[in-house]
Design an enzyme around this catalytic site. Structure first.
Site, PDB file in Angstrom:
ATOM      1  N   VAL A  45       3.613  -3.778   1.727  1.00  0.00           N
ATOM      2  CA  VAL A  45       2.161  -3.629   1.914  1.00  0.00           C
ATOM      3  C   VAL A  45       1.913  -2.164   2.287  1.00  0.00           C
ATOM      4  O   VAL A  45       2.402  -1.693   3.322  1.00  0.00           O
ATOM      5  CB  VAL A  45       1.608  -4.558   3.023  1.00  0.00           C
ATOM      6  CG1 VAL A  45       0.086  -4.423   3.121  1.00  0.00           C
ATOM      7  CG2 VAL A  45       1.979  -6.016   2.767  1.00  0.00           C
ATOM      8  N   GLU A  46       1.171  -1.455   1.429  1.00  0.00           N
ATOM      9  CA  GLU A  46       0.853  -0.055   1.722  1.00  0.00           C
ATOM     10  C   GLU A  46      -0.400  -0.012   2.603  1.00  0.00           C
ATOM     11  O   GLU A  46      -1.379  -0.697   2.331  1.00  0.00           O
ATOM     12  CB  GLU A  46       0.623   0.714   0.419  1.00  0.00           C
ATOM     13  CG  GLU A  46       1.915   0.866  -0.359  1.00  0.00           C
ATOM     14  CD  GLU A  46       1.710   1.412  -1.758  1.00  0.00           C
ATOM     15  OE1 GLU A  46       2.277   2.455  -2.079  1.00  0.00           O
ATOM     16  OE2 GLU A  46       0.972   0.773  -2.539  1.00  0.00           O
ATOM     17  N   ILE A  47      -0.310   0.807   3.653  1.00  0.00           N
ATOM     18  CA  ILE A  47      -1.386   0.855   4.641  1.00  0.00           C
ATOM     19  C   ILE A  47      -2.004   2.261   4.630  1.00  0.00           C
ATOM     20  O   ILE A  47      -1.283   3.252   4.752  1.00  0.00           O
ATOM     21  CB  ILE A  47      -0.830   0.599   6.075  1.00  0.00           C
ATOM     22  CG1 ILE A  47       0.047  -0.662   6.127  1.00  0.00           C
ATOM     23  CG2 ILE A  47      -1.946   0.559   7.095  1.00  0.00           C
ATOM     24  CD1 ILE A  47      -0.672  -1.955   6.081  1.00  0.00           C
ATOM     25  N   ALA A  66       3.627   3.433  -4.150  1.00  0.00           N
ATOM     26  CA  ALA A  66       4.391   2.606  -5.104  1.00  0.00           C
ATOM     27  C   ALA A  66       3.857   2.744  -6.528  1.00  0.00           C
ATOM     28  O   ALA A  66       4.637   2.852  -7.474  1.00  0.00           O
ATOM     29  CB  ALA A  66       4.375   1.154  -4.658  1.00  0.00           C
TER      30      ALA A  66
END
Ligand SMILES: NC(=O)c1ccc[n+]([C@@H]2O[C@H](COP(=O)([O-])OP(=O)(O)OC[C@H]3O[C@@H](n4cnc5c(N)ncnc54)[C@H](O)[C@@H]3O)[C@@H](O)[C@H]2O)c1
Length: 290
Positions: free
Chosen positions: A128-130, A167
């Site tokens: 999960v990119e934050i 990503a």
């Protein structure tokens, strides 16, 4: 145990489809020994499905927006959330492309806004990119990271905004080169895919590209990049192979043909096989992290 969650969409039929997909996904996890039947029932009992936004968000501490990638729709929803959600609720977006500064542009929510970009299939892939807004409060960032870890995911925090996050930038660079090799007739589509899944992709589940460079030796990688980079594809738009097929509505698995041919049964089988592989990989990764 578990976190009560409300799922909101605009039509009952979409919610009932979501319920079926979630149930099927959980059943596969039971079959693969990742979850017990009791765990599945407990997870399902924690979810409430409703078309009423107010009912969905009124008691929520954390809200994840995952509506279509249309900025006006997102702004409208944030305005509704500003009126219906608790004033301290964290508002996160699953956007794949919008910078958080754009999402927050027409809202008063910046201090409690985040991007939480789940990588598909979101129930199996840990990433999960934050992304935070420059006005997001530090405690909001901390709570978000803690929640994402609590649900068994691997958060990465971007230090500044950038198009495509991490990503999708890395993935786009690789996919662009894969189609360049295909277009140049260097190898078949099957062999290009095998070169990734049996080669770098095999390593990447456990050793990222930066560590790969350290293992290989930075002196070696200095020469590899200097020798190969000048010959890499540098196109700034999608390759003709993709564009031509899109024009002919050959969109991949969803239309039965893309680069490869598919029939309905083979797509279902392939998806099932892919998910089982991801579950097995997830189990190994979980063991490593214990
Ligand atoms: N599809 C992917 O692979 C993927 C991966 C990561 C992130 N995302 C991001 O997730 C978001 C959703 O993408 P998607 O591909 O699932 O879109 P989608 O169009 O398939 O699904 C969006 C859902 O939102 C519902 N919806 C529309 N307006 C709504 C509203 N006002 N309130 C509640 N529900 C509403 C729609 O009915 C639909 O069920 C986008 O921001 C996208 O960039 C998508």
């Amino acid at each position: 145990m578990g976190i009560p969650s409300w799922v909101n969409d605009i039509k009952e039929e979409y919610l009932s489809r979501a319920k079926t997909i979630i149930s099927d996904n959980l059943s596969l996890q039971v079959e693969e020994g990742m979850l017990t039947e009791q765990g599945k029932q407990q997870a399902e009992s924690l979810m409430t499905f409703t078309t009423d936004l107010h009912e969905a968000v009124q008691d929520a501490d954390f809200i994840i927006e995952a509506i279509p990638e249309v900025i006006e729709l997102k702004w409208q929803l944030y305005q509704n959330l500003a009126e219906t959600a608790k004033p301290e609720a964290i508002i996160a977006s699953n956007t794949s492309t919008f910078p958080i500064s754009r999402l927050a542009e027409k809202t008063s929510l910046a201090e409690r806004m985040m991007i939480t970009h789940f990588f598909n299939p979101a129930h199996l892939v840990p990433l999960v990119e934050i992304v935070k807004h420059e006005q997001t409060k530090p405690e909001v960032v901390e709570t978000t990271l803690e929640l994402i870890r609590t649900i068994g995911k691997s958060p990465v925090l971007l230090k500044k905004e950038i198009n495509g996050f991490i990503a999708n930038r890395l993935q786009t660079a690789l996919v662009r080169e894969a189609f360049y090799l295909l277009n140049e007739g260097i190898a078949s589509a099957e062999d290009i895919d095998t070169a990734v899944t049996a080669g770098p992709g095999f390593r990447w589940a456990f050793t990222g590209p930066i560590e790969v460079a350290d293992f290989g030796g930075l002196d070696t990688w200095e020469r590899v990049i200097d020798n190969v980079a000048p010959d890499l594809d540098k196109s700034v738009e999608a390759p003709a192979i993709i564009r031509d097929r899109v024009k002919e509505h050959k969109l991949g698995t969803k239309s039965g043909e893309g680069i490869f041919h598919y029939d309905k049964t083979s797509v279902v089988q392939k998806l099932n096989e892919r998910d089982r592989h991801f579950i097995q990989l997830g189990k190994i990764k979980n063991r490593e992290e214990v």
